[in-house]
Design a protein around this motif. Structure first.
Motif, PDB file in Angstrom:
ATOM      1  N   VAL A 207       0.844  -1.201   0.000  1.00  0.00           N
ATOM      2  CA  VAL A 207       0.000   0.000   0.000  1.00  0.00           C
ATOM      3  C   VAL A 207       0.874   1.245   0.000  1.00  0.00           C
ATOM      4  O   VAL A 207       1.786   1.388   0.832  1.00  0.00           O
ATOM      5  CB  VAL A 207      -0.940   0.018   1.227  1.00  0.00           C
ATOM      6  N   VAL A 208       0.605   2.158  -0.922  1.00  0.00           N
ATOM      7  CA  VAL A 208       1.303   3.439  -0.963  1.00  0.00           C
ATOM      8  C   VAL A 208       0.377   4.502  -0.388  1.00  0.00           C
ATOM      9  O   VAL A 208      -0.818   4.528  -0.675  1.00  0.00           O
ATOM     10  CB  VAL A 208       1.748   3.787  -2.410  1.00  0.00           C
ATOM     11  N   ARG A 209       0.948   5.382   0.445  1.00  0.00           N
ATOM     12  CA  ARG A 209       0.155   6.388   1.154  1.00  0.00           C
ATOM     13  C   ARG A 209       0.852   7.745   1.096  1.00  0.00           C
ATOM     14  O   ARG A 209       2.036   7.853   1.381  1.00  0.00           O
ATOM     15  CB  ARG A 209      -0.029   5.959   2.609  1.00  0.00           C
ATOM     16  N   ARG A 210       0.095   8.767   0.713  1.00  0.00           N
ATOM     17  CA  ARG A 210       0.674  10.112   0.630  1.00  0.00           C
ATOM     18  C   ARG A 210       0.857  10.686   2.028  1.00  0.00           C
ATOM     19  O   ARG A 210      -0.030  10.618   2.868  1.00  0.00           O
ATOM     20  CB  ARG A 210      -0.237  11.039  -0.179  1.00  0.00           C
ATOM     21  N   THR A 211       2.053  11.240   2.266  1.00  0.00           N
ATOM     22  CA  THR A 211       2.342  11.905   3.530  1.00  0.00           C
ATOM     23  C   THR A 211       2.508  13.404   3.359  1.00  0.00           C
ATOM     24  O   THR A 211       2.265  14.174   4.296  1.00  0.00           O
ATOM     25  CB  THR A 211       3.635  11.368   4.161  1.00  0.00           C
ATOM     26  N   GLY A 212       2.951  13.857   2.179  1.00  0.00           N
ATOM     27  CA  GLY A 212       3.310  15.252   2.006  1.00  0.00           C
ATOM     28  C   GLY A 212       4.574  15.581   2.790  1.00  0.00           C
ATOM     29  O   GLY A 212       5.285  14.697   3.268  1.00  0.00           O
ATOM     30  N   GLY A 213       4.867  16.862   2.923  1.00  0.00           N
ATOM     31  CA  GLY A 213       6.027  17.299   3.697  1.00  0.00           C
ATOM     32  C   GLY A 213       7.243  17.546   2.845  1.00  0.00           C
ATOM     33  O   GLY A 213       7.491  18.680   2.424  1.00  0.00           O
ATOM     34  N   HIS A 214       7.992  16.511   2.587  1.00  0.00           N
ATOM     35  CA  HIS A 214       9.215  16.650   1.795  1.00  0.00           C
ATOM     36  C   HIS A 214       8.901  17.289   0.443  1.00  0.00           C
ATOM     37  O   HIS A 214       9.580  18.210  -0.008  1.00  0.00           O
ATOM     38  CB  HIS A 214       9.850  15.277   1.618  1.00  0.00           C
ATOM     39  N   THR A 215       7.880  16.788  -0.196  1.00  0.00           N
ATOM     40  CA  THR A 215       7.209  17.429  -1.331  1.00  0.00           C
ATOM     41  C   THR A 215       5.711  17.271  -1.082  1.00  0.00           C
ATOM     42  O   THR A 215       5.301  16.438  -0.276  1.00  0.00           O
ATOM     43  CB  THR A 215       7.582  16.780  -2.682  1.00  0.00           C
ATOM     44  N   PRO A 216       4.870  18.036  -1.770  1.00  0.00           N
ATOM     45  CA  PRO A 216       3.432  17.939  -1.493  1.00  0.00           C
ATOM     46  C   PRO A 216       2.841  16.547  -1.694  1.00  0.00           C
ATOM     47  O   PRO A 216       1.889  16.167  -1.018  1.00  0.00           O
ATOM     48  CB  PRO A 216       2.818  18.956  -2.467  1.00  0.00           C
ATOM     49  N   GLY A 217       3.402  15.785  -2.621  1.00  0.00           N
ATOM     50  CA  GLY A 217       2.872  14.460  -2.881  1.00  0.00           C
ATOM     51  C   GLY A 217       3.748  13.338  -2.392  1.00  0.00           C
ATOM     52  O   GLY A 217       3.553  12.179  -2.784  1.00  0.00           O
ATOM     53  N   HIS A 218       4.723  13.654  -1.548  1.00  0.00           N
ATOM     54  CA  HIS A 218       5.618  12.606  -1.046  1.00  0.00           C
ATOM     55  C   HIS A 218       4.794  11.493  -0.407  1.00  0.00           C
ATOM     56  O   HIS A 218       3.816  11.729   0.298  1.00  0.00           O
ATOM     57  CB  HIS A 218       6.594  13.181  -0.024  1.00  0.00           C
ATOM     58  N   SER A 219       5.218  10.241  -0.660  1.00  0.00           N
ATOM     59  CA  SER A 219       4.473   9.086  -0.180  1.00  0.00           C
ATOM     60  C   SER A 219       5.405   8.050   0.422  1.00  0.00           C
ATOM     61  O   SER A 219       6.613   8.046   0.142  1.00  0.00           O
ATOM     62  CB  SER A 219       3.699   8.441  -1.348  1.00  0.00           C
ATOM     63  N   VAL A 220       4.850   7.170   1.228  1.00  0.00           N
ATOM     64  CA  VAL A 220       5.576   6.033   1.779  1.00  0.00           C
ATOM     65  C   VAL A 220       4.852   4.760   1.353  1.00  0.00           C
ATOM     66  O   VAL A 220       3.664   4.780   1.019  1.00  0.00           O
ATOM     67  CB  VAL A 220       5.692   6.098   3.315  1.00  0.00           C
ATOM     68  N   VAL A 221       5.576   3.645   1.369  1.00  0.00           N
ATOM     69  CA  VAL A 221       5.008   2.369   0.940  1.00  0.00           C
ATOM     70  C   VAL A 221       5.152   1.366   2.077  1.00  0.00           C
ATOM     71  O   VAL A 221       6.257   1.146   2.580  1.00  0.00           O
ATOM     72  CB  VAL A 221       5.716   1.833  -0.323  1.00  0.00           C
ATOM     73  N   ARG A 222       4.028   0.773   2.473  1.00  0.00           N
ATOM     74  CA  ARG A 222       4.043  -0.245   3.528  1.00  0.00           C
ATOM     75  C   ARG A 222       3.801  -1.616   2.905  1.00  0.00           C
ATOM     76  O   ARG A 222       2.846  -1.808   2.153  1.00  0.00           O
ATOM     77  CB  ARG A 222       2.983   0.045   4.586  1.00  0.00           C
ATOM     78  N   VAL A 223       4.684  -2.552   3.242  1.00  0.00           N
ATOM     79  CA  VAL A 223       4.583  -3.940   2.781  1.00  0.00           C
ATOM     80  C   VAL A 223       4.236  -4.788   3.999  1.00  0.00           C
ATOM     81  O   VAL A 223       4.970  -4.765   4.996  1.00  0.00           O
ATOM     82  CB  VAL A 223       5.911  -4.407   2.155  1.00  0.00           C
ATOM     83  N   ALA A 224       3.128  -5.531   3.947  1.00  0.00           N
ATOM     84  CA  ALA A 224       2.681  -6.296   5.105  1.00  0.00           C
ATOM     85  C   ALA A 224       2.167  -7.662   4.678  1.00  0.00           C
ATOM     86  O   ALA A 224       1.404  -7.778   3.713  1.00  0.00           O
ATOM     87  CB  ALA A 224       1.595  -5.538   5.861  1.00  0.00           C
TER      88      ALA A 224
END
Length: 305
Positions: A207-224
């Protein structure tokens, strides 16, 4: 053992005498961390709001040089079900920036036996050039699947139509290079972009999820999978960010929001004990987060041979 008399395989090159990939399993999902090389940058990029004395003390305590050091560049391959997913695409090659030790991802994927045509999906944490440049290397696009899906936050695509660099503190030349690379990437891969708003499941357990901050659309990816989890944090976390999570680096477009995102993510990972990988943590960048007073502590994973 006398290392001076040690014979190495003929095919080895001095720059390849370090590991460049590390594999692990997250439940039933295969994960491969791949080094894209290193990016030499001034140490002021670590924390442009810190006093010189505070920054110098941190570097001294970490046994790092005071003027410049090598930022790691990491990307991740994931295999889940029938999907082969590349998370970020490395720096590629920009002759104007003179970075010969970076941009190694494509050849290192080949060395790992990964054919680019096997990649079904690409996830971008954001569109800085050290995350998209590998797809602009000559000959790479022709080796990719025609139906490759490129997942990126819609806010990120929108931002790079007219990017704002008013709050960054980058070395000369970088804003122009970032702007040009993002523009070229958007033009060449426009038909394959699959923008998402806040969250998107790329494959089962990925699952990829937008966090913003670093850039407006910066995202992180969680593998579970199978009760285990790993988060690829992109540029939300840097080496200095554990002890000094409020120190923004020079590449953050919204420094205050980037700090809030970093602290929130580190707290979550400390609470759950899940693994963390990030673009600019020293390879293989696999570890966990512990709480240390009012800050955090990086706990590197023991390598599994």
């Amino acid at each position: 053992m006398n290392l001076h008399n040690t014979t190495y395989p003929v095919a080895s090159k001095p720059e390849e005498l370090v590991p460049s990939r590390y594999a692990l399993k997250i439940g039933e999902i295969d994960v491969l961390v791949v080094s894209d090389g290193v990016l030499p940058l001034p140490t002021t990029m670590l924390a442009h709001n810190a006093t010189p004395a505070d920054r110098a003390n941190w570097l001294h305590d970490m046994f790092l040089p005071q003027d410049a050091f090598d930022w790691a560049l990491n990307a991740v391959m994931v295999r889940s079900g029938d999907k082969t997913i590349l998370i970020d695409a490395g720096l590629g090659s920009d002759p104007d920036l003179h970075l010969p030790r970076a941009g190694q991802l494509i050849k290192r994927l080949a060395a790992a036996g990964i054919d680019l045509s096997a990649v079904t999906d690409l996830v971008l944490t954001h569109m800085h050039m050290d995350h998209i440049g590998g797809l602009l290397v000559d000959g790479v696009k022709e080796r990719l699947r025609k139906d490759l899906r490129i997942h990126v936050a819609a806010a990120e695509v929108k931002f790079w139509e007219a990017p704002d660099f008013s709050r960054v503190a980058m070395p000369p030349g970088f804003p122009d290079a970032l702007r040009a690379t993002a523009k070229r990437f958007a033009k060449e891969y426009q038909g394959q972009l699959r923008p998402f708003d806040e969250q998107h499941e790329v494959a089962p357990g990925v699952v990829v999820r937008r966090t913003g901050g670093h850039t407006p659309g910066h995202s992180v990816v969680r593998v579970a999978s199978g009760g285990e989890a790993l988060t690829f944090a992109g540029d939300a976390v840097f080496a200095v960010g554990f002890e000094q999570p409020e120190w923004p680096n020079g590449f953050e477009h919204d420094p205050e929001e980037a700090a809030r995102v970093r602290i929130r993510l580190l707290r979550q990972l400390a609470d759950t004990g899940e693994m963390l990988v990030a673009t600019h943590l020293p390879f293989p960048s696999i570890g966990r987060v512990a709480v240390d007073g009012d800050a955090f502590r990086w706990v590197p994973a023991f390598w599994d041979y």
